[in-house]
Design an enzyme around this catalytic site. Structure first.
Site, mmCIF file in Angstrom:
data_model
loop_
_atom_site.group_PDB
_atom_site.id
_atom_site.type_symbol
_atom_site.label_atom_id
_atom_site.label_comp_id
_atom_site.label_asym_id
_atom_site.label_seq_id
_atom_site.Cartn_x
_atom_site.Cartn_y
_atom_site.Cartn_z
ATOM 1 N N TYR A 117 35.575 -38.992 59.757
ATOM 2 C CA TYR A 117 34.324 -39.364 60.430
ATOM 3 C C TYR A 117 33.156 -39.353 59.448
ATOM 4 C CZ TYR A 117 30.386 -39.229 63.656
ATOM 5 O OH TYR A 117 29.199 -39.507 64.308
ATOM 6 N N LYS A 125 30.798 -42.584 58.166
ATOM 7 C CA LYS A 125 29.355 -42.664 58.379
ATOM 8 C C LYS A 125 28.587 -42.721 57.059
ATOM 9 C CE LYS A 125 29.544 -42.874 62.822
ATOM 10 N NZ LYS A 125 29.201 -44.153 63.497
#
Length: 295
Positions: A158, A162
């Site tokens: 994750y 990002k």
């Protein structure tokens, strides 16, 4: 303050709920035509009805952001109904599944990267050319995360996805400036969304990811902690108002949680210290006064 959004058109991926729907409501109230695109078609229909009830001009399109053809279909439908596109919000994303380096399945990495990174690439490649052609300028908002500004243990996929969104935003901001298209990376901390339930919309081709999501006590503890953190976050309506505020003041990075300033500043201090170390290096110090060359 003048309303530069009225009468213009926005496409918002993941627009049926969470951050996407809050932005749809906020920009809709500012007079924009709103296109909500989402993989969850039942929630999409409910969101469309809510916006219609609020007198927002809205179009709902089914969209799996990993599918470029569906992006093209969304752009075509938008142009047929509203004409020019002035704003793209690359919001759709998944949280992955909490896990250590060795426990995080390669299938989980692929799923997270396909949605969070390639979904943003697909959206920008599909919408960007039409925004450049009409010559009116506009906005691209890429929803990253505070995790994109600093790594997060047990959330490597994750955080990496990002960080990529932040970097792409920086690259595109420089590239699109001459077209008067402002590109911003939205980097919130915890917001009251359903990102911790990302598996609910898992595409069939990533079915093996579910094995990690149900992989015993450690995985369950990670998911429960993520749920608690998300539910302790700010309301999506607060984030939406902050986004409008930041766009109006021309922010390239949109931060919603000023309490994270210190840890990000600490990261910046480590980067500065690393440059100082390079300047003092007998191996590379001679490069410090060289002209910086860019493409």
């Amino acid at each position: 303050m003048s309303n530069e959004f009225a009468g213009k058109t926005a496409i918002i991926s993941g627009g049926a709920g969470g951050i996407g729907f809050a932005l749809a409501e906020e920009f809709g109230q500012l007079g924009m035509n709103i296109v909500i695109a989402d993989i969850d078609q039942s929630q999409l229909a409910e969101a469309e009805q809510k916006l219609q009830d609020a007198n927002v001009q809205v179009l709902a399109c089914p969209l799996d952001v990993t599918n470029f053809q569906q992006w093209q279909d969304t752009v075509a439908a938008t142009q047929a109904k509203f004409g020019d596109i002035h704003m793209l919000v690359n919001n759709a994303g998944v949280g992955g599944v909490p896990g250590s380096i060795e426990d995080t399945k390669l299938e989980t990495w692929k799923w997270v990267m396909d949605v969070n990174v390639m979904g943003v690439v697909n959206g920008t490649q599909a919408v960007g050319p039409s925004m450049k052609r009409h010559g009116q300028g506009g906005w691209i908002i890429n929803v990253a995360s505070m995790a994109g500004m600093n790594g997060v243990p047990y959330s490597g996929a994750y955080a990496a996805s990002k960080a990529a969104v932040v970097s792409m935003s920086e690259s595109w901001a420089a590239e699109l400036k001459k077209y008067n298209i402002a590109v911003s990376a939205l980097c919130p901390a915890f917001v009251q969304t359903r990102i911790h339930e990302s598996l609910r919309n898992l595409q069939p081709e990533y079915k093996e990811v579910k094995e990690q999501g149900t992989g015993g006590k450690r995985s369950a503890n990670g998911v429960n902690k993520a749920k608690d953190l998300v539910e302790s976050g700010i309301p999506t309506s607060v984030l939406a108002k902050r986004v409008v505020e930041a766009l109006q003041s021309g922010q390239a990075y949109i931060f919603t949680h000023p309490n994270f300033r210190a840890p990000i500043a600490y990261r910046s201090s480590l980067l500065d210290a690393a440059f100082a170390d390079a300047e003092n290096s007998p191996i590379v110090s001679h490069l410090k006064d060289d002209e910086i060359k860019m493409l």
